[in-house]
Structure formats: C-alpha cells, structure tokens
Design a protein around this motif. Structure first.
Motif, mmCIF file in Angstrom:
data_model
loop_
_atom_site.group_PDB
_atom_site.id
_atom_site.type_symbol
_atom_site.label_atom_id
_atom_site.label_comp_id
_atom_site.label_asym_id
_atom_site.label_seq_id
_atom_site.Cartn_x
_atom_site.Cartn_y
_atom_site.Cartn_z
ATOM 1 N N TYR A 236 48.893 132.769 95.621
ATOM 2 C CA TYR A 236 49.584 131.868 94.697
ATOM 3 C C TYR A 236 50.612 131.010 95.446
ATOM 4 O O TYR A 236 50.680 129.787 95.262
ATOM 5 N N TRP A 290 41.656 136.594 94.003
ATOM 6 C CA TRP A 290 42.124 135.492 93.154
ATOM 7 C C TRP A 290 41.103 135.155 92.068
ATOM 8 O O TRP A 290 41.463 134.963 90.905
ATOM 9 N N ARG A 298 46.082 132.774 86.805
ATOM 10 C CA ARG A 298 45.973 131.854 87.940
ATOM 11 C C ARG A 298 46.738 130.558 87.686
ATOM 12 O O ARG A 298 47.255 129.943 88.614
#
Length: 322
Positions: A236, A290, A298
C-alpha cells in the motif's frame, strides 16, 4: 553479496550517507548493484554458473576502486569487518562449489554461511532457520524477564510491555518469512503463544483456554497473518507514496488485454516464476497478497484506514474456524 563497513568516519549517519554518495556511482561504473543503510554498504551481483568468474572479477574490481576512493577521502575499507555470502537454492549453490572466497582490499574473505543485515540473519539458502532460531531465543529471554514483573503490572500495562519487548521483535523484518517452511513459522508461533500466556496469567497445560483463544482474546494476529499484514502494508505504501523506490518499482498494476471488471479493481500484476524459491520475492509475494484483499480495503483513502480495515479482515480470516 558483499557487505562492508568503512572505518574512520566521525560523521552522523545522514551526513555520512551524503558524504559517501559517490559509492553508488563507482558501483554502477562496474555494473555492480549497491544498497546503503547509514554506514553499512552492500554490493551484489547475479552469478551464472557458466561465467561467474567474470562477474566476481567485476565485483573485486569495484571493491578495489572503492578502496582507493576511501583512501583518498580519509577512510579505510576494513576487510576484517567485511562479509561475503552466496545466496541460491541448494542445487544452484552446488554449481559454484569452486567459489570459496572474495578478495577485499588484498585480503581473501571466505564465503560465510550466514550474514546479519538490519536485524535479519540470512543463510545462504534463505531457509530462515538461523533467523527464526536466533529470534526465538531472544524473545524467550525477554519473556522470562517479563514473567518476573508481570504481577506488578495491570492488564493494560502488561499488554503494552509485551508488545514493546517481544511483539515488536516478532514484527521486525517479518516480511522475509513469507514462504518459509511451516516449522520455522511454528517456532515463532510458540513464542507468541508463550507471551500470550504470561500476559493473561495462564499456565501451560493447565489453562482451560487454548493458545488460539488467548490470542483471539488479546486481539493478536497469529504469526503467519502478521507476515501477510506487513507485506500488504508495504505494498500500500509503495503504491501510494512511491516509497521506498526499490520496492515501488517492483509493483505494476494489472492491465488486461481487454476491458474486464477487474480493470478497475486496483489489482497488481503477478510476474511469472518457475521456482518456489522465487515466489518468495517481494515482486511476487506482495501482488499475490494484495490481489486477495477485498477491493474496498485496497482502495482505502489513507494508511491508518487501510491498516484498520486490513487487521479486521485478517482477524476474521485467522479465527474463522476456531
């Protein structure tokens, strides 16, 4: 990989990094990769069994150029504080059986079986066994010390002290444990279980609550899920801030050849890999983790929001089947 620490500088870490910035220029001129953390510099090259002697010669030539630069700038490259190691699969390492040392400033440095980098102990096959053993031993030492003062602390303070003394160690550089053998993950899980029992005043084998129940009551993620949490958080940050550059440049957004619903789902491209060994690399492990996250997580607007929703998601997944 070669790691060395120059001697003779009295500058602080930041000023020292600025002062030694030409090191990267020298390394690049020899086609040698380089990473620097304060006054600790690592040089590395990728070797192929067919012509590895040529790559080793380039590395040694780079080291000699660095030795000259250090001397000209009032420093010294100390071979006694230099470490050389060869990483690879056990099968690939056998292809380099003739490679025993690396010449550093006129001194042959024998290849080591393991090296410690930023708190992580890496062995030549990256099994993580030396790292988890050393970490387990260190954590149990602090758990025994913590146990002696537990009766003097209230529950809230006990959790804070446990996190500072042990949990922080378990979380440090834990992303390197992705894909490690289950026995190494279980070794650290036993550490966390023992810590939970001390925090909650539970004795082994006599407590009515299982270790899983204790972790759940403390709202602690198990070791494996903490590894996933770290990788997802790094992904991230790399995607939204571009930092650190050496990680962000490894991540690519997934772009399908035709318009699909996944086109707008913020997924990442997973590079192809042939070996299980390679699947542990950040450029592969981070996109895999992810892409498994819900799109709502996300697309979190900030890192605090992302971390909060991510922990809730992983907590529910970890304890879905008690």
């Amino acid at each position: 990989m070669f790691s060395r620490r120059p001697q003779g500088s009295v500058l602080g870490p930041l000023l020292f990094s600025l002062y030694t910035s030409p090191i990267s220029t020298i390394a690049n001129s020899h086609q040698v990769s380089q990473q620097q953390y304060a006054d600790d510099t690592q040089l590395y090259v990728a070797l192929l069994p067919a012509n590895y002697s040529q790559d080793i010669s380039a590395l040694e030539s780079c080291l000699n150029s660095l030795r000259i630069w250090f001397c000209e700038n009032g420093m010294a490259l100390n071979p006694t504080k230099s470490v050389a190691i060869l990483f690879g699969t056990p099968k690939r390492l056998k292809s380099f059986s003739g490679l025993k040392s690396c010449n550093v400033a006129g001194t042959d440095i024998q290849l080591s079986d393991k090296v410690k980098i930023l708190g992580a102990t890496l062995d030549s096959s990256l099994t993580m066994e030396p790292h988890t053993k050393a970490l387990s031993s260190s954590c149990f030492y602090h758990i025994r010390s913590f146990k002696q003062i537990r009766s003097s602390l209230d529950d809230g303070m006990a959790v804070s002290v446990a996190s500072a003394l042990v949990s922080s160690r378990l979380d440090q550089v834990n992303s390197i444990l992705y894909g490690a053998a289950s026995k190494h993950i279980n070794r650290l899980q036993r550490v966390q279980n023992a810590l939970a029992r001390v925090v909650t005043y539970q004795r082994p084998y006599t407590s009515p609550l299982s270790s899983t129940a204790l972790l759940q009551n403390l709202h602690w993620l198990p070791i494996e899920w903490r590894v996933h949490f770290k990788l997802a958080t790094l992904a991230y940050k790399a995607l939204h801030t571009g930092q650190p550059p050496y990680l962000s440049e490894l991540l690519q957004h997934y772009e399908p050849t035709r318009t699909l619903r996944s086109s707008s789902s913020s997924q990442l491209s997973v590079p192809r890999h042939n070996l299980e060994f390679g699947s542990r690399a950040f450029r592969i492990s981070a996109p895999k983790i992810w892409n498994l996250l819900p799109a709502s997580i996300r697309n979190s607007p900030s890192i605090p929001t992302f971390r909060r929703h991510l922990k809730t998601h992983y907590f529910q997944s970890a304890y879905a089947n008690p």
